[in-house]
Design an enzyme around this catalytic site. Structure first.
Site, short mmCIF file in Angstrom:
data_model
loop_
_atom_site.label_atom_id
_atom_site.label_comp_id
_atom_site.label_asym_id
_atom_site.label_seq_id
_atom_site.Cartn_x
_atom_site.Cartn_y
_atom_site.Cartn_z
N CYS A 162 7.11 -6.88 6.83
CA CYS A 162 8.26 -6.32 7.56
C CYS A 162 8.68 -7.29 8.65
O CYS A 162 7.84 -7.95 9.25
CB CYS A 162 7.85 -4.98 8.18
SG CYS A 162 9.17 -4.16 9.10
N CYS B 297 3.61 8.49 0.45
CA CYS B 297 4.26 7.59 1.40
C CYS B 297 4.37 6.22 0.74
O CYS B 297 3.35 5.63 0.38
CB CYS B 297 3.41 7.52 2.68
SG CYS B 297 4.02 6.31 3.87
N CYS C 160 7.63 -4.40 15.42
CA CYS C 160 7.26 -3.41 16.43
C CYS C 160 5.88 -3.75 16.99
O CYS C 160 4.96 -4.12 16.24
CB CYS C 160 7.28 -2.01 15.84
SG CYS C 160 8.91 -1.52 15.27
N CYS D 214 2.55 -2.06 15.54
CA CYS D 214 2.46 -1.83 14.09
C CYS D 214 1.79 -2.99 13.36
O CYS D 214 2.07 -4.16 13.65
CB CYS D 214 3.88 -1.62 13.54
SG CYS D 214 3.92 -1.37 11.76
N GLU E 175 0.82 -1.20 0.00
CA GLU E 175 0.00 0.00 0.00
C GLU E 175 0.86 1.26 0.00
O GLU E 175 2.01 1.26 0.45
CB GLU E 175 -0.99 0.01 1.18
CG GLU E 175 -0.37 0.06 2.55
CD GLU E 175 -1.44 0.10 3.64
OE1 GLU E 175 -1.90 -0.97 4.06
OE2 GLU E 175 -1.81 1.20 4.08
N CYS F 265 -0.05 2.78 8.36
CA CYS F 265 0.92 1.74 8.67
C CYS F 265 0.43 0.32 8.40
O CYS F 265 0.32 -0.50 9.30
CB CYS F 265 1.36 1.84 10.13
SG CYS F 265 1.77 3.49 10.60
N1 SAH Z 1 10.39 0.74 9.32
C1 SAH Z 1 10.44 2.17 9.28
C2 SAH Z 1 9.42 2.83 8.37
C3 SAH Z 1 8.04 2.29 8.37
S1 SAH Z 1 7.05 2.63 9.80
C4 SAH Z 1 10.36 2.74 10.68
O1 SAH Z 1 10.19 1.97 11.63
O2 SAH Z 1 10.54 3.93 10.86
C5 SAH Z 1 6.76 4.37 9.76
C6 SAH Z 1 6.45 4.99 11.09
O3 SAH Z 1 5.15 4.63 11.56
C7 SAH Z 1 7.41 4.56 12.20
O4 SAH Z 1 7.74 5.64 13.00
C8 SAH Z 1 6.57 3.56 12.95
O5 SAH Z 1 7.06 3.34 14.24
C9 SAH Z 1 5.22 4.24 12.91
N2 SAH Z 1 4.08 3.40 13.24
C10 SAH Z 1 3.89 2.09 12.97
N3 SAH Z 1 2.70 1.66 13.45
C11 SAH Z 1 2.12 2.74 14.03
C12 SAH Z 1 0.88 2.92 14.70
N4 SAH Z 1 0.00 1.94 14.86
N5 SAH Z 1 0.62 4.18 15.16
C13 SAH Z 1 1.50 5.20 15.00
N6 SAH Z 1 2.67 5.06 14.37
C14 SAH Z 1 2.99 3.84 13.90
#
Ligand code: SAH
Length: 347
Positions: free
Chosen positions: A111, A104, A115, A118, A91, A332
């Site tokens: 991935c 974006c 995290c 996420c 996406e 995300c």
């Molecule tokens: N892997 C990279 C880029 C993709 S995630 C990274 O970790 O930076 C992009 C951003 O969205 C990151 O800051 C990530 O921590 C954040 N993110 C992921 N899931 C989220 C959520 N549910 N709410 C808010 N931010 C989120």
């Protein structure tokens, strides 16, 4: 099969040289692929039919099909669900700002970073995207919207520094003056913090913005949210970010997703303030986006504002991220998740 859209101009010259063609043909081909965003070799009418047919054989052009597009009624944000040539699904998001249009992009299908908050990490990584597949997301969105894109954020699904070579290629190609020519200053690469790769990136001579997903100022709390924190400490990550600033002169952005009761207390803010004090940087405060499969809740408005004020006491400017497209299934990887879930139910 090599992806011809991922090749830099010099590499394209080599390809054409090996086919017995003159170097200027590489300029023409590059322009078709990247400035004119050609979808097939048939369009490339200043190349001979014979050359086009040889290219078609050796370097088939991958396609990117629109599976779905959701448009926000609130702010015009559009989320695109795309199918890659091998039917993997990714996406991308198109956002309209007063300073221009921003896209974006995803850098991987799925991935591996895992995290806790996420949606993108739930099924793990399926595969890396090629630089060409990253470009196509921007090209296809320009085609769909009929508008130019001026900013790119590498913040969709995937960890760009876990797909380092293709991510750097993408940046060089999209900012190339004979391609879309997007200024590197308008490109942001976001990482969860693969420390050695941040040092590598600082040496690439790129003028992009580095965004570091920090989300907690202590090792203990960060480890609860992000498995990568078990590999590198917060101190090591900040040292790498400082090296990036020293090498490039580009201010680093820190992303901090505020999760209710986890990392949003005044003590958390003070710890972050102390950690970053004196380092010229930006902090993006992001109310966490609740994900169906995850337990986390976003902090209340009051906690967020208190957090921001506390940071300011340490001389740090925190911006509360304006939410875009909150009516169209959040951020995300959630659109991709919904798509994969619907497949699971059917199959
Ligand atoms: N892997 C990279 C880029 C993709 S995630 C990274 O970790 O930076 C992009 C951003 O969205 C990151 O800051 C990530 O921590 C954040 N993110 C992921 N899931 C989220 C959520 N549910 N709410 C808010 N931010 C989120």
């Amino acid at each position: 099969m090599p992806d011809i859209r991922s090749l830099l101009p010099d590499e394209l010259k080599e390809v054409l040289k090996a086919m017995g063609e003159k170097p200027f043909r590489a300029d023409q081909l590059f322009s078709w692929l990247h400035a004119k965003k050609a979808l097939s070799y048939d369009e490339m009418t200043n190349l001979s039919a014979a050359l086009r047919s040889r290219l078609r054989e050796a370097y088939p052009l991958s396609d990117l099909r629109v599976l779905d597009c959701l448009e926000s009624k609130l702010d015009g944000t559009r989320k695109f669900l795309f199918a890659l040539s091998d039917d993997n699904v990714i996406e991308s998001v198109w956002m309209k700002y007063h300073h221009g249009n921003s896209v974006c992009i995803s850098t991987q299908a799925g991935c591996n970073m895992g995290c806790a908050f996420c949606a993108s990490g739930i099924g793990g990584k399926v595969r890396d995207l090629t630089a060409g597949e990253m470009l196509q997301q921007v090209y296809e969105i320009e085609r769909q919207t009929g508008e130019r894109v001026s900013n790119v954020v590498m913040m969709g699904t995937g960890e760009p520094l876990d797909n380092y070579e293709q991510a750097v290629r993408f940046i060089r190609l999209i900012s190339h003056e004979k391609g879309l020519n997007i200024s590197q200053r308008n490109i942001t690469l976001s990482t969860c913090g693969l420390v050695p790769r941040i040092y590598d990136l600082a040496k690439e001579d790129l003028a992009i913005t580095l965004a570091v997903s920090l989300h907690a100022a202590s090792d203990e709390k960060r480890k609860k949210l992000m498995p990568v924190a078990k590999v590198w400490s917060v101190a090591e990550l900040i040292a790498a970010a400082k090296d990036y600033f020293a090498a490039t002169g580009r201010r680093v952005t820190f992303e901090y997703a505020l999760v209710k009761g986890e990392n949003d207390s005044p003590e958390d803010a003070a710890l972050l303030g102390k950690l970053l004090s004196g380092f010229p940087c930006h902090v993006n405060l992001i109310p966490v986006n609740p994900v169906k499969e995850r337990q986390f809740q976003r902090s209340g408005y009051e906690e967020i504002v208190n957090f921001q004020n506390k940071l300011e006491k340490y001389g740090i400017n925190g911006t509360i991220r304006r939410e875009m497209g909150s009516d169209i299934n959040g951020a995300c990887g959630q659109l991709r998740r919904a798509f994969l879930r619907s497949g699971e139910q059917q199959g």
